[in-house]
Design a protein around this motif. Structure first.
Motif, PDB file in Angstrom:
ATOM      1  N   ALA A  67       0.827  -1.208   0.000  1.00  0.00           N
ATOM      2  CA  ALA A  67       0.000   0.000   0.000  1.00  0.00           C
ATOM      3  C   ALA A  67       0.864   1.262   0.000  1.00  0.00           C
ATOM      4  O   ALA A  67       0.541   2.234  -0.699  1.00  0.00           O
ATOM      5  CB  ALA A  67      -0.936   0.002   1.209  1.00  0.00           C
ATOM      6  N   SER A  68       1.953   1.248   0.746  1.00  0.00           N
ATOM      7  CA  SER A  68       2.842   2.414   0.797  1.00  0.00           C
ATOM      8  C   SER A  68       3.488   2.665  -0.557  1.00  0.00           C
ATOM      9  O   SER A  68       3.605   3.816  -0.991  1.00  0.00           O
ATOM     10  CB  SER A  68       3.919   2.222   1.870  1.00  0.00           C
ATOM     11  N   VAL A  69       3.897   1.604  -1.227  1.00  0.00           N
ATOM     12  CA  VAL A  69       4.494   1.755  -2.561  1.00  0.00           C
ATOM     13  C   VAL A  69       3.445   2.283  -3.540  1.00  0.00           C
ATOM     14  O   VAL A  69       3.716   3.203  -4.320  1.00  0.00           O
ATOM     15  CB  VAL A  69       5.099   0.423  -3.054  1.00  0.00           C
ATOM     16  N   ALA A  70       2.239   1.727  -3.482  1.00  0.00           N
ATOM     17  CA  ALA A  70       1.177   2.165  -4.394  1.00  0.00           C
ATOM     18  C   ALA A  70       0.850   3.641  -4.201  1.00  0.00           C
ATOM     19  O   ALA A  70       0.502   4.338  -5.158  1.00  0.00           O
ATOM     20  CB  ALA A  70      -0.076   1.312  -4.189  1.00  0.00           C
ATOM     21  N   ALA A  71       0.984   4.126  -2.969  1.00  0.00           N
ATOM     22  CA  ALA A  71       0.704   5.534  -2.667  1.00  0.00           C
ATOM     23  C   ALA A  71       1.940   6.420  -2.799  1.00  0.00           C
ATOM     24  O   ALA A  71       1.879   7.612  -2.494  1.00  0.00           O
ATOM     25  CB  ALA A  71       0.139   5.651  -1.251  1.00  0.00           C
ATOM     26  N   ALA A  72       3.048   5.834  -3.262  1.00  0.00           N
ATOM     27  CA  ALA A  72       4.323   6.563  -3.396  1.00  0.00           C
ATOM     28  C   ALA A  72       4.760   7.164  -2.067  1.00  0.00           C
ATOM     29  O   ALA A  72       5.354   8.238  -2.013  1.00  0.00           O
ATOM     30  CB  ALA A  72       4.244   7.628  -4.485  1.00  0.00           C
ATOM     31  N   ARG A  73       4.490   6.447  -0.990  1.00  0.00           N
ATOM     32  CA  ARG A  73       4.935   6.863   0.353  1.00  0.00           C
ATOM     33  C   ARG A  73       6.215   6.077   0.654  1.00  0.00           C
ATOM     34  O   ARG A  73       6.194   5.080   1.373  1.00  0.00           O
ATOM     35  CB  ARG A  73       3.835   6.602   1.379  1.00  0.00           C
ATOM     36  N   TRP A  74       7.292   6.531   0.055  1.00  0.00           N
ATOM     37  CA  TRP A  74       8.545   5.774   0.062  1.00  0.00           C
ATOM     38  C   TRP A  74       9.110   5.574   1.461  1.00  0.00           C
ATOM     39  O   TRP A  74       9.594   4.488   1.781  1.00  0.00           O
ATOM     40  CB  TRP A  74       9.567   6.443  -0.845  1.00  0.00           C
ATOM     41  N   THR A  75       9.084   6.591   2.288  1.00  0.00           N
ATOM     42  CA  THR A  75       9.624   6.457   3.637  1.00  0.00           C
ATOM     43  C   THR A  75       8.830   5.416   4.429  1.00  0.00           C
ATOM     44  O   THR A  75       9.414   4.570   5.110  1.00  0.00           O
ATOM     45  CB  THR A  75       9.628   7.807   4.372  1.00  0.00           C
ATOM     46  N   ASP A  76       7.515   5.465   4.316  1.00  0.00           N
ATOM     47  CA  ASP A  76       6.683   4.464   4.994  1.00  0.00           C
ATOM     48  C   ASP A  76       6.973   3.068   4.463  1.00  0.00           C
ATOM     49  O   ASP A  76       7.047   2.102   5.229  1.00  0.00           O
ATOM     50  CB  ASP A  76       5.196   4.781   4.816  1.00  0.00           C
ATOM     51  N   ALA A  77       7.132   2.954   3.156  1.00  0.00           N
ATOM     52  CA  ALA A  77       7.412   1.645   2.557  1.00  0.00           C
ATOM     53  C   ALA A  77       8.725   1.076   3.089  1.00  0.00           C
ATOM     54  O   ALA A  77       8.795  -0.098   3.481  1.00  0.00           O
ATOM     55  CB  ALA A  77       7.464   1.752   1.035  1.00  0.00           C
ATOM     56  N   LEU A  78       9.772   1.895   3.111  1.00  0.00           N
ATOM     57  CA  LEU A  78      11.079   1.409   3.567  1.00  0.00           C
ATOM     58  C   LEU A  78      11.087   1.126   5.060  1.00  0.00           C
ATOM     59  O   LEU A  78      11.685   0.147   5.514  1.00  0.00           O
ATOM     60  CB  LEU A  78      12.172   2.405   3.204  1.00  0.00           C
ATOM     61  N   SER A  79      10.412   1.951   5.837  1.00  0.00           N
ATOM     62  CA  SER A  79      10.339   1.725   7.275  1.00  0.00           C
ATOM     63  C   SER A  79       9.619   0.414   7.586  1.00  0.00           C
ATOM     64  O   SER A  79      10.091  -0.394   8.391  1.00  0.00           O
ATOM     65  CB  SER A  79       9.611   2.900   7.937  1.00  0.00           C
ATOM     66  N   THR A  80       8.481   0.196   6.939  1.00  0.00           N
ATOM     67  CA  THR A  80       7.731  -1.042   7.155  1.00  0.00           C
ATOM     68  C   THR A  80       8.501  -2.236   6.634  1.00  0.00           C
ATOM     69  O   THR A  80       8.498  -3.310   7.250  1.00  0.00           O
ATOM     70  CB  THR A  80       6.350  -0.951   6.487  1.00  0.00           C
ATOM     71  N   LEU A  81       9.185  -2.069   5.520  1.00  0.00           N
ATOM     72  CA  LEU A  81       9.993  -3.153   4.973  1.00  0.00           C
ATOM     73  C   LEU A  81      11.097  -3.550   5.949  1.00  0.00           C
ATOM     74  O   LEU A  81      11.352  -4.738   6.165  1.00  0.00           O
ATOM     75  CB  LEU A  81      10.581  -2.721   3.632  1.00  0.00           C
ATOM     76  N   GLU A  82      11.715  -2.563   6.558  1.00  0.00           N
ATOM     77  CA  GLU A  82      12.758  -2.851   7.547  1.00  0.00           C
ATOM     78  C   GLU A  82      12.177  -3.640   8.732  1.00  0.00           C
ATOM     79  O   GLU A  82      12.749  -4.641   9.167  1.00  0.00           O
ATOM     80  CB  GLU A  82      13.397  -1.564   8.052  1.00  0.00           C
ATOM     81  N   ILE A  83      11.036  -3.195   9.228  1.00  0.00           N
ATOM     82  CA  ILE A  83      10.401  -3.893  10.345  1.00  0.00           C
ATOM     83  C   ILE A  83      10.048  -5.319   9.945  1.00  0.00           C
ATOM     84  O   ILE A  83      10.268  -6.264  10.707  1.00  0.00           O
ATOM     85  CB  ILE A  83       9.149  -3.121  10.812  1.00  0.00           C
ATOM     86  N   TRP A  84       9.521  -5.487   8.752  1.00  0.00           N
ATOM     87  CA  TRP A  84       9.163  -6.816   8.262  1.00  0.00           C
ATOM     88  C   TRP A  84      10.389  -7.720   8.193  1.00  0.00           C
ATOM     89  O   TRP A  84      10.364  -8.861   8.628  1.00  0.00           O
ATOM     90  CB  TRP A  84       8.496  -6.672   6.906  1.00  0.00           C
ATOM     91  N   LEU A  85      11.486  -7.185   7.675  1.00  0.00           N
ATOM     92  CA  LEU A  85      12.719  -7.973   7.596  1.00  0.00           C
ATOM     93  C   LEU A  85      13.218  -8.364   8.982  1.00  0.00           C
ATOM     94  O   LEU A  85      13.681  -9.491   9.196  1.00  0.00           O
ATOM     95  CB  LEU A  85      13.806  -7.194   6.850  1.00  0.00           C
ATOM     96  N   LEU A  86      13.131  -7.445   9.924  1.00  0.00           N
ATOM     97  CA  LEU A  86      13.593  -7.729  11.280  1.00  0.00           C
ATOM     98  C   LEU A  86      12.681  -8.721  12.004  1.00  0.00           C
ATOM     99  O   LEU A  86      13.148  -9.535  12.796  1.00  0.00           O
ATOM    100  CB  LEU A  86      13.694  -6.437  12.093  1.00  0.00           C
ATOM    101  N   ASP A  87      11.385  -8.639  11.749  1.00  0.00           N
ATOM    102  CA  ASP A  87      10.413  -9.499  12.420  1.00  0.00           C
ATOM    103  C   ASP A  87      10.272 -10.878  11.788  1.00  0.00           C
ATOM    104  O   ASP A  87       9.780 -11.806  12.434  1.00  0.00           O
ATOM    105  CB  ASP A  87       9.015  -8.853  12.425  1.00  0.00           C
ATOM    106  N   ALA A  88      10.663 -11.021  10.540  1.00  0.00           N
ATOM    107  CA  ALA A  88      10.439 -12.278   9.824  1.00  0.00           C
ATOM    108  C   ALA A  88      11.207 -13.429  10.470  1.00  0.00           C
ATOM    109  O   ALA A  88      12.386 -13.280  10.794  1.00  0.00           O
ATOM    110  CB  ALA A  88      10.864 -12.132   8.369  1.00  0.00           C
ATOM    111  N   PRO A  89      10.525 -14.555  10.641  1.00  0.00           N
ATOM    112  CA  PRO A  89      11.233 -15.741  11.127  1.00  0.00           C
ATOM    113  C   PRO A  89      12.329 -16.138  10.129  1.00  0.00           C
ATOM    114  O   PRO A  89      12.218 -15.857   8.932  1.00  0.00           O
ATOM    115  CB  PRO A  89      10.151 -16.816  11.187  1.00  0.00           C
ATOM    116  N   GLU A  90      13.360 -16.743  10.634  1.00  0.00           N
ATOM    117  CA  GLU A  90      14.521 -17.116   9.804  1.00  0.00           C
ATOM    118  C   GLU A  90      14.102 -17.849   8.526  1.00  0.00           C
ATOM    119  O   GLU A  90      14.616 -17.581   7.447  1.00  0.00           O
ATOM    120  CB  GLU A  90      15.480 -17.983  10.623  1.00  0.00           C
TER     121      GLU A  90
END
Length: 93
Positions: free
Chosen positions: A20-43
């Protein structure tokens, strides 16, 4: 998002927020959420999340990535947290 949402549902929520962040061109939100997702993802899920991350990064113009990462870094500095997009966070002393 943390502990308030079941880990199974959290995976889907992270992905939806990034898309949704990418679709709305909200780049900072997209990268921030992506970082959280990467950190939270199980191995075992990290290869899939990294593949999605690569696809997301290919959709964001390079200057927008640089500006978004600078904003995230500035915000982290204000909170006293060093943020590294590659998957680590640590508190500054």
């Amino acid at each position: 998002l943390g502990k308030l949402i079941d880990p199974f549902a959290r995976e889907f929520l992270h992905e939806e927020l990034v898309v949704a962040s990418v679709a709305a061109a909200r780049w900072t939100d997209a990268l921030s959420t992506l970082e959280i997702w990467l950190l939270d993802a199980p191995e075992e899920d990290r290869p899939l999340v990294l593949a999605v991350a690569k696809g997301v990064l290919e959709q964001i113009p390079a200057p927008a990535i640089e500006a978004a990462l600078q904003r995230l870094d500035d915000a982290a500095d204000e909170r006293g947290i060093a943020m590294v997009f590659t998957g680590e966070r640590h508190f500054r002393h």
